[in-house]
Design a protein around this motif. Structure first.
Motif: not given
Length: 420
Positions: A75-79, A82-86, A89-92
């Motif tokens: 659902f979001r970037h942890p902490l 911008p870690i890849p493949h996080t 849902i928002p990005t894809r």
């Protein structure tokens, strides 16, 4: 948790349950961390049990953190990193919406699946059982009456007349009416259907002649030449009236009267001419077109439309009238047949299956596109929030399971290490 759309009462309830699930999962993770810290003095002192507890707490923290990362990454970037493949849902979301639509179309809107579901549910049988109830049958009748009355009220007499004139006029001008009337008249003459009409006409004519002798005598007298004596004219007029009455009464009483046979031959010849004689067909077609174009015909059609409309509305507006009663009985009989007639029920289910299969086959792409277009209209944050509210609570239990399973795995690993 900020929302870019207004949360419904259901969404608010889901958000509360999601928060409680998150609190449970986070609290379990913090409990594992606290146990790990608190048990360290015992581990340093060499207590055997402390090693097992520390291993369980450590593995529980690792499992809980790993599942927290996995769930959060949906659902979001942890902490906020911008870690890849996080923040999948928002990005894809567009790709996910397309995949969801394709999944629904292939697995839920497949023609075979829909048809099998209709047959399993026995729609016709259930509907028939529902219609057997007099209250339900009356409800169906009332709804049909409301719909029909609304449709009639929307239509204006002039509009209906214009449509009728257009349809009838185009039909008459495009197709010769003579062959159709010829075949119809030929069938009527062949089976003698017109004899009853002749009986009615002769009986009524004879009755009219008996009660209107003075009228007939006056008409005949007025046609006499001026030089003829009045008493002769009157006597001749009475003789004509008497002969007319005698002939009409004879035709009415005798089914084999020569005039009846003459009429049969005339009608049969007329029917043949209408079917086979081009000149007769052309003349009749011209007459039909002139009648259609006549103002009197339009006025008659308008009056007929208006009278029919008023009559139908009056019948519909009678709650206990004959029309509603007849329709209610027909609806109940239909329900009884659907419940008792296996062959009819099978046919109806087959028709429903064909209809639904046609709709699914023809419009499946439009139905699934509704899913895709809806997801496309959401922005990334809104899509993530909607999906998290719907499924996030269950995903939080993955974190709980990760912590618990990790702790059990840590104990097992520590035990195997001690044995080795």
């Amino acid at each position: 948790m900020a929302a870019s759309f207004v949360l419904s009462p259901t969404d608010l309830d889901r958000r509360s349950r999601l928060r409680r699930a998150k609190s449970l999962a986070t609290g379990l993770l913090l409990a594992a961390a606290a146990v790990f810290i608190l048990v360290q003095p015992a581990v340093q002192s060499g207590a055997a049990w402390a090693g097992y507890v520390a291993a369980a707490a450590e593995a529980g923290m690792i499992g809980g953190l790993a599942d927290w990362f996995a769930v959060t990454a949906l659902f979001r970037h942890p902490l906020g990193l911008p870690i890849p493949h996080t923040a999948l849902i928002p990005t894809r979301k567009d790709a996910l919406g397309a995949s969801l639509g394709e999944f629904v179309g292939d697995n839920f809107l497949a023609p075979a699946v829909v048809r099998r579901r209709i047959l399993d549910v026995d729609v016709a049988g259930r509907f028939g059982g529902w219609l057997c109830d007099p209250l339900h049958a009356r409800r169906v009748t009332d709804e049909l009456a409301t719909v029909l009355r609304g449709a009639i009220e929307v239509l204006r007499d002039d509009d209906v007349r214009a449509v009728a004139e257009s349809v009838i006029g185009q039909r008459v001008r495009a197709t010769s009416v003579a062959p159709v009337l010829g075949r119809l008249l030929g069938e009527i003459v062949a089976d003698g259907s017109h004899h009853a009409l002749v009986d009615v006409a002769t009986v009524r004519t004879a009755s009219w002649l008996r009660t209107h002798q003075a009228t007939v005598v006056a008409v005949v007298q007025n046609q006499a030449p001026a030089w003829s004596p009045a008493f002769v004219d009157r006597a001749m007029a009475k003789r004509v009236h008497a002969e007319l009455l005698r002939v009409v009464e004879a035709v009415a009483a005798d089914q084999t009267h020569p005039l009846r046979a003459t009429l049969d031959r005339y009608l049969a010849e007329l029917a043949r001419d209408l079917r086979e004689d081009p000149d007769t067909a052309v003349r009749l077609q011209a007459v039909a077109i002139r009648l259609l174009d006549h103002d009197a015909t339009r006025d008659a059609l308008s009056s007929l439309v208006g009278a029919t409309r008023r009559a139908v509305v009056a019948l519909i507006d009678e709650p206990e009238g004959e029309l509603r009663g007849t329709v209610t009985e027909a609806v109940q009989r239909l329900g009884e047949r659907l419940t008792s007639d296996d062959e009819l029920r099978t046919k109806v289910d087959g028709w429903l299956g064909d209809a639904v299969e046609h709709v699914v086959t023809t419009y499946r792409s439009e139905i699934t596109r509704t899913i895709t277009d809806t997801v496309d209209r959401w922005d990334g944050a809104e899509a993530a929030l909607r999906i998290e509210l719907a499924a996030g609570r269950d995903l939080q239990f993955i974190r709980v399971n990760g912590t618990v399973v990790g702790a059990l795995a840590g104990v097992a690993i520590h035990a195997v290490s001690g044995l080795l």
